[in-house]
Each structure stands twice: as structure tokens, then as C-alpha cells.
Design a protein around this motif. Structure first.
Motif, PDB file in Angstrom:
ATOM      1  N   GLU A   5       0.823  -1.198   0.000  1.00 34.53           N
ATOM      2  CA  GLU A   5       0.000   0.000   0.000  1.00 34.53           C
ATOM      3  C   GLU A   5       0.864   1.257   0.000  1.00 34.53           C
ATOM      4  OE1 GLU A   5      -2.026  -2.999   2.875  1.00 34.53           O
ATOM      5  OE2 GLU A   5      -0.002  -2.249   2.466  1.00 34.53           O
ATOM      6  N   SER A   6       0.292   2.331  -0.515  1.00 34.51           N
ATOM      7  CA  SER A   6       0.936   3.642  -0.466  1.00 34.51           C
ATOM      8  C   SER A   6      -0.157   4.704  -0.545  1.00 34.51           C
ATOM      9  CB  SER A   6       1.940   3.813  -1.610  1.00 34.51           C
ATOM     10  OG  SER A   6       1.286   3.726  -2.866  1.00 34.51           O
ATOM     11  N   SER A  20      -3.164   3.646  -2.912  1.00 34.30           N
ATOM     12  CA  SER A  20      -2.834   2.697  -3.971  1.00 34.30           C
ATOM     13  C   SER A  20      -2.326   1.406  -3.348  1.00 34.30           C
ATOM     14  CB  SER A  20      -1.748   3.274  -4.889  1.00 34.30           C
ATOM     15  OG  SER A  20      -2.170   4.470  -5.494  1.00 34.30           O
ATOM     16  N   CYS A  21      -2.546   0.325  -4.056  1.00 35.25           N
ATOM     17  CA  CYS A  21      -2.045  -0.969  -3.596  1.00 35.25           C
ATOM     18  C   CYS A  21      -1.476  -1.691  -4.809  1.00 35.25           C
ATOM     19  CB  CYS A  21      -3.159  -1.785  -2.966  1.00 35.25           C
ATOM     20  SG  CYS A  21      -2.684  -3.479  -2.533  1.00 35.25           S
ATOM     21  N   ALA A  22      -0.176  -1.878  -4.811  1.00 35.13           N
ATOM     22  CA  ALA A  22       0.482  -2.607  -5.888  1.00 35.13           C
ATOM     23  C   ALA A  22       0.455  -4.087  -5.550  1.00 35.13           C
ATOM     24  CB  ALA A  22       1.921  -2.123  -6.050  1.00 35.13           C
ATOM     25  N   ALA A  24       1.692  -7.761  -6.559  1.00 34.47           N
ATOM     26  CA  ALA A  24       2.655  -8.485  -7.369  1.00 34.47           C
ATOM     27  C   ALA A  24       1.969  -9.644  -8.047  1.00 34.47           C
ATOM     28  CB  ALA A  24       3.823  -8.946  -6.516  1.00 34.47           C
ATOM     29  N   LYS A  25       1.160  -9.284  -8.990  1.00 32.03           N
ATOM     30  CA  LYS A  25       0.473 -10.225  -9.861  1.00 32.03           C
ATOM     31  C   LYS A  25      -0.498 -11.143  -9.133  1.00 32.03           C
ATOM     32  CE  LYS A  25      -0.265 -10.833 -14.131  1.00 32.03           C
ATOM     33  NZ  LYS A  25      -0.793  -9.691 -14.905  1.00 32.03           N
ATOM     34  N   GLU A  73      -9.666  -0.449  -9.972  1.00 30.67           N
ATOM     35  CA  GLU A  73      -8.516  -1.298 -10.224  1.00 30.67           C
ATOM     36  C   GLU A  73      -8.001  -1.047 -11.633  1.00 30.67           C
ATOM     37  OE1 GLU A  73      -9.469  -5.408 -10.672  1.00 30.67           O
ATOM     38  OE2 GLU A  73      -7.506  -6.094 -10.047  1.00 30.67           O
ATOM     39  N   LYS A  77      -1.782  -2.397 -14.618  1.00 28.60           N
ATOM     40  CA  LYS A  77      -0.700  -2.003 -13.708  1.00 28.60           C
ATOM     41  C   LYS A  77      -0.703  -2.841 -12.434  1.00 28.60           C
ATOM     42  CE  LYS A  77      -0.759   2.857 -15.181  1.00 28.60           C
ATOM     43  NZ  LYS A  77      -0.922   4.259 -14.745  1.00 28.60           N
ATOM     44  N   ASN A  78      -1.631  -3.805 -12.364  1.00 23.38           N
ATOM     45  CA  ASN A  78      -1.771  -4.613 -11.141  1.00 23.38           C
ATOM     46  C   ASN A  78      -1.887  -3.727  -9.914  1.00 23.38           C
ATOM     47  OD1 ASN A  78      -1.557  -7.048 -12.572  1.00 23.38           O
ATOM     48  ND2 ASN A  78       0.668  -6.951 -12.518  1.00 23.38           N
ATOM     49  N   THR A  79      -2.700  -2.698 -10.011  1.00 18.20           N
ATOM     50  CA  THR A  79      -2.816  -1.726  -8.925  1.00 18.20           C
ATOM     51  C   THR A  79      -4.281  -1.508  -8.563  1.00 18.20           C
ATOM     52  OG1 THR A  79      -0.791  -0.615  -9.623  1.00 18.20           O
ATOM     53  CG2 THR A  79      -2.248   0.598  -8.155  1.00 18.20           C
ATOM     54  N   TYR A  81      -6.918   0.906  -6.233  1.00 21.63           N
ATOM     55  CA  TYR A  81      -6.999   2.264  -5.705  1.00 21.63           C
ATOM     56  C   TYR A  81      -8.192   2.411  -4.771  1.00 21.63           C
ATOM     57  CZ  TYR A  81      -3.959   3.201  -9.700  1.00 21.63           C
ATOM     58  OH  TYR A  81      -2.934   3.183 -10.608  1.00 21.63           O
TER      59      TYR A  81
END
Length: 125
Positions: A5-6, A20-22, A24-25, A73, A77-79, A81
Motif C-alpha cells: 500500500e501507499s 494505492s495498492c500494488a 505483485a500479480k 482497479e 498495472k496490477n494496482t 486504488y
């Protein structure tokens, strides 16, 4: 899946913030991801499901945030929000993103398998 998260921080009441939340696939054709929050000083059991979205675009929100928060989503970008508007002091919490397999929308934390480390949101004047 690894979730990071960021976007957390301090904001005045009434202001906006986007988390945001990245991921990893987190792959597959059938999954759900969501945002949860845990008030400061509260145990994990107090973690509340705020907003969820599945891989076909269905969404669900807690009543306390409906109309103010929007989950989205970007799969390219696999992100994930969370756009938060009209923030209130009671929205202050550590916000976590989480993921699970399956399309069923649920805001029950125990149904989610993967969790990020959380990002702090403070709403204060």
C-alpha cells in the motif's frame, strides 16, 4: 501475492486522499480485492471491510463510506486504488489492501488470504 500500500498521510476534514495498492500479480479470472481499515489502538478483530471489487468489476462498500469512497482497479498495472473524498476524523485508521480467490463480494476479513502491511490515514484539523 505480495501487496504494498501507499498514499496514506494526514489530511484535513473534508479533504481527499487516494490510496494505492500494488499487487505483485494477483492473477486469475476469479478474484476479489479490497480495502480494510483498523482504527488506531484497536485489535485486528476490529478491522473493517471498507470497499471491495472483484475481477468482473462488481463493487461493494460499507455504509459508512458509500458515496464518499470509490474503489477501482487498473489491471494493466496490477494496482488497486481507493479514492477517499469528504474525509472525516472517524476515517482515521491504518488502511490495508487484501486479496482472495473467488468472485463473491465479501467484506469479512477472515475470508481474505493475502494482506499488505498497511498505510496510515489521519484526518485531523
Amino acid at each position: 501475492a505480495r501487496l504494498v500500500e501507499s498514499g496514506g498521510g494526514s489530511v484535513q476534514p473534508g479533504g481527499p486522499l487516494r490510496l494505492s495498492c500494488a499487487a505483485a500479480k494477483y492473477t486469475g479470472s476469479s478474484y476479489s480485492v479490497g480495502w480494510f481499515r483498523q482504527p488506531p489502538g484497536e485489535a485486528r478483530e476490529a478491522r473493517e471491510g471498507v470497499a471491495v471489487i472483484n475481477s468482473v468489476g462488481d463493487t461493494g462498500y460499507a455504509a459508512s463510506v458509500k458515496g464518499r469512497f470509490t474503489i477501482s482497479e487498473d489491471s494493466s498495472k496490477n494496482t488497486l486504488y481507493l479514492q477517499m473524498n469528504s474525509l472525516k476524523p472517524e476515517d482515521s485508521a491504518i488502511y490495508y489492501c487484501a486479496a482472495r480467490t473467488g468472485l463473491r463480494l465479501t467484506r469479512q476479513q477472515w475470508e481474505y488470504d493475502d494482506w499488505g502491511q498497511g498505510t496510515q490515514v489521519t484526518v485531523s484539523s
